[in-house]
Design a protein around this motif. Structure first.
Motif: not given
Length: 789
Positions: A75, A78-79, A185, A190-191, A193-196, A233
């Motif tokens: 985390s 950026d993704a 993704r 990814f989780d 929420a798309g953040r991790e 990260s």
């Protein structure tokens, strides 16, 4: 040695002998370290499993995939950056021998299935269960490939076409993804929420291998350090292995701190008590000898020494520090150290023998870890006592200060004379009150939930649960187990269970499941699929027909025809054939082959209706196992063995004291403080709502040994005022050193250390006070004290 008792050594000779002792300890320590093999397998401290659930629990905790699963979250960037880091991190970890499997959702493609298994794809895939590999099927597939080659997926598809125009490789790779895999993704997990970015790692090391788990954790952290650069990260690492490494590190840090403070306290108290720098040094020699002798005995008697044996062993032989203190405090002018040791020996020997007998009962517990603990403690205590009796007197100054000459101690003893001595009535009332609290205090009496003993912070456990939910990791509590005579029968049984599991998922009773048959169908299924495969001539004819209306060249798919021909003639794939492949880890954790039988496991996730799942499992000859309940029953069985051992120890201890004292009144007087202290400790713990666990029981044994020691020495002093003062001095020093050490343990953040520390600290206080109230003889006052009164 007998001749030494008649020789008064010079100060220089005593120092030389002490240095020689220390040198021997160093040499012995080196020799022991060469043979010492530390083990971290907690199963050595568990009783033999009696039920299938307990057996499976022990196997799963040590060897199962759940115990070897590490969860990774990246985390803080950026993704796209996190996805790139996830890809590189997976590649680095997959190349290291510490890991069986590294998954991040990006391992789809031709490389997902090892080359020697690729011809088996039509035997492993259910595609042809509902359709034939004929001209119509091939024509539809080739038309779809033409469209695929014009899409963004062309780079992935093109390398597969020659050997796999139906893309069965990709279908299998997709099917072998976790049942509830997270979203993908940028090609990786990814989780929501798309953040991790998420990864799941399965270690080679078993869950009960702390060294192997530590190596795996260090490898992950090292790989991440090389990957993240200056992106900002962050790495989150969770799972049993990560927790065990964290707990081990924290325990080692706390143990080191407490050990350092313990040493400083021991030195300071002995220096204050005896006003000599020699006392701490000489007092430590029997204790160091005890620890080394205990380690050596366990190393010789067992294959490996468990880390818990070492930790608990050194805690339990802490009572040995009292032995030199008694010798120091009973020194007086006109009596050689040898004579003093000889006079103390019957009392000291009785205490040592009684304590050793208490631990001797662990040898019949049937638990390897407790047997190691018994050997360590018995050998250690005996060594400390014998070196105090037969070696330490040679090092002691023959003209010591007499504790009986201390005016301050005399005034304290005079105040104690005003304390009323406990009679039988007061003893009975206090015992009844304590028993009432123990019996009727609210809340559970025993702590059976092992999870409550973990020092893992609540936030870390919550984070682990969140990551498991995101990754669709299986439930760590429930499993379905299907017993069979061999792996083939187990696979067939789980295949019959599969439709029912799909129905349970459809009704919401569970969110997902995983079983070995998902990766490796039974031989019966594979043979049925072989029968449906066309032979080489028929396949070539069908392929030529499909190619007639296709832009592909006629010779483009020779590899495909060859693969199908090999699959049709090949023997059925077995578990042994998967060795060295990613599938081995997936199947091996869900299909256990041991002792001439096999167990197929179904890992469950999102279980909401255990009763419904249990009914369905039973209808198909399987069982829903509750590993939490199994762990609690295992703890209860363990406790039962320990309690029986303690009951036997109590009888043997009483018999030993009887043999030594030969007086019913004296025996009762010596045993009474220890018995009442045990009741009072239990009452205090229960009164404060503490649920008792196995570590409280072990601590009660240590507290009982201390109480017996105090009572025996007060009994030994009789009504001799000088001996009473010397005994008071010794017991005060002993109890203060022990109290401060275990009070430090009681403040620990580690539940195990806290349980032992709090229990023994209470025991020291109660034993000291009760020994004064119950055991000491009436104090004979001097004329001056009588006049002051």
């Amino acid at each position: 040695m007998k001749q030494l008792t008649h020789i008064s050594l010079t100060a220089r000779m005593r120092i030389a002998l002490a240095l020689l002792w220390m040198l021997l300890l160093v040499l012995a320590g080196w020799a022991v370290s060469q043979r010492l093999e530390l083990s971290g397998d907690l199963r050595k401290f568990m009783p033999s499993a009696r039920t299938p659930e307990q057996k499976l629990l022990i196997d799963e905790l040590g060897e199962g995939p759940g115990s070897r699963l590490l969860l990774i979250a990246l985390s803080g960037a950026d993704a796209s950056v996190l996805a790139a880091q996830s890809t590189v991190l997976r590649a680095r970890l997959a190349a290291q021998p510490q890991f069986e499997l590294v998954a991040n959702g990006g391992e789809l493609g031709f490389e997902a299935i090892p080359e020697h298994l690729r011809p088996y794809r039509y035997l492993l895939s259910p595609t042809l269960d509902a359709q034939a590999l004929d001209a119509a099927t091939l024509r539809d597939e080739l038309d779809q490939r033409v469209q695929d080659l014009g899409s963004p997926a062309a780079a992935l598809i093109e390398p597969l076409l020659a050997n796999d125009p139906t893309l069965e490789t990709l279908k299998l790779a997709e099917a072998w993804q976790p049942a509830n895999a997270p979203q993908r993704r940028h090609g990786v997990w990814f989780d929501r929420a798309g953040r991790e970015a998420l990864l799941a790692v399965q270690t080679q090391a078993a869950g009960f291998d702390p060294t192997g788990q530590a190596a795996a954790v260090n490898a992950i952290r090292t790989a991440f350090a090389a990957v993240h650069g200056d992106s900002g990260s962050k790495l989150t690492l969770s799972g049993p292995g990560a927790f065990s490494v964290e707990i081990g590190g924290r325990t080692a840090r706390e143990a080191s701190l407490i050990g350092t403070l313990d040493t400083l306290v021991f030195i300071a108290l002995l220096w204050l008590a005896y006003r000599s720098w020699k006392a701490p040094l000489l007092g430590a020699l029997p204790l160091a000898s005890a620890g080394l002798a205990g380690l050596a005995a366990v190393a010789l008697a067992f294959d490996g020494v468990h880390g818990i044996t070492v930790a608990f062993g050194f805690t339990l032989i802490g009572v040995a520090q009292d032995y030199p203190i008694h010798l120091f405090s009973h020194q007086r002018a006109g009596l050689s150290p040898w004579a003093s040791a000889r006079m103390l020996w019957p009392t000291l020997g009785t205490g040592v023998a009684s304590t050793c007998i208490a631990y001797l009962t662990f040898l019949v517990s049937g638990v390897d870890g407790l047997e190691q603990l018994a050997v360590f403690t018995i050998v250690g205590l005996a060594t400390a006592a014998l070196t105090t009796r037969f070696v330490l007197p040679a090092l002691i100054d023959p003209a010591p200060r007499d504790a009986a000459d201390s005016a301050r101690l005399a005034r304290l003893w005079a105040r104690l004379a005003r304390w009323p001595r406990f009679g039988a009535g007061a003893f009975a009332l206090l015992a009844l009150a304590a028993a009432a609290i123990v019996t009727w205090a609210p809340g559970p009496f025993w702590q059976n939930d092992l999870a409550k003993l973990t020092p893992v912070p609540t936030a870390a456990l919550a984070r682990d649960a969140q990551l498991r939910g995101e990754l669709g990791a299986p439930d760590v509590r429930y499993l379905i187990a299907l017993e069979a005579r061999d792996a083939e029968a187990a696979l067939q049984g789980s295949e019959r269970l599969l439709p029912a599991l799909q129905q349970l998922r459809a009704t919401g009773a569970l969110a997902g499941f995983d079983l070995a048959a998902r990766y490796l169908p039974s031989a019966a299924i594979q043979r049925a699929r072989q029968a449906r495969l066309p032979d080489a001539v028929a396949l070539q004819t069908a392929l030529d027909s499909a190619l007639a209306t296709s832009p592909f060249r006629g010779d483009a798919f020779r590899g495909f025809v060859d693969d199908v021909a090999r699959a049709k003639a090949a023997p059925a794939l077995t578990v042994r054939d998967l060795a060295g492949t990613p599938l081995a880890a997936s199947v091996g954790g869900l299909l256990l082959e041991r002792d001439g039988h096999a167990t197929a496991l179904v890992a469950l996730s999102g279980l909401t209706d255990p009763a419904a799942v249990a009914r369905v499992a039973q209808q198909h000859g399987a069982r829903l196992l509750d590993l939490k309940q199994a762990s609690e029953s295992l703890v209860a069985a363990y406790r039962e063995r320990v309690l029986w051992a303690l009951a036997l120890a109590a009888l043997l201890l009483a018999a030993t004291v009887w043999v030594a004292l030969r007086s019913p009144r004296r025996v009762l007087r010596v045993l009474a403080p220890m018995a009442l202290t045990t009741l009072l400790i239990l009452a205090v713990l229960r009164g404060f709502g503490v649920e008792l666990n196995l570590f409280h029981l072990i601590a009660l044994i240590l507290a009982a040994g201390l109480g017996l020691d105090y009572a025996l020495f007060f009994d030994h002093a009789g009504d001799d005022r000088a001996e009473q003062l010397r005994t008071l001095h010794a017991v005060i020093v002993c109890s203060l050193t022990t109290l401060l050490v275990f009070a430090l343990l009681a403040s620990s953040s580690i539940p195990v250390l806290r349980a032992i520390g709090g229990t023994v600290a209470l025991g020291v206080v109660f034993n000291f006070v009760l020994a004064l109230l119950l055991v000491r003889a009436p104090i004979v006052k001097t004329a001056a004290e009588t006049a002051d009164a």
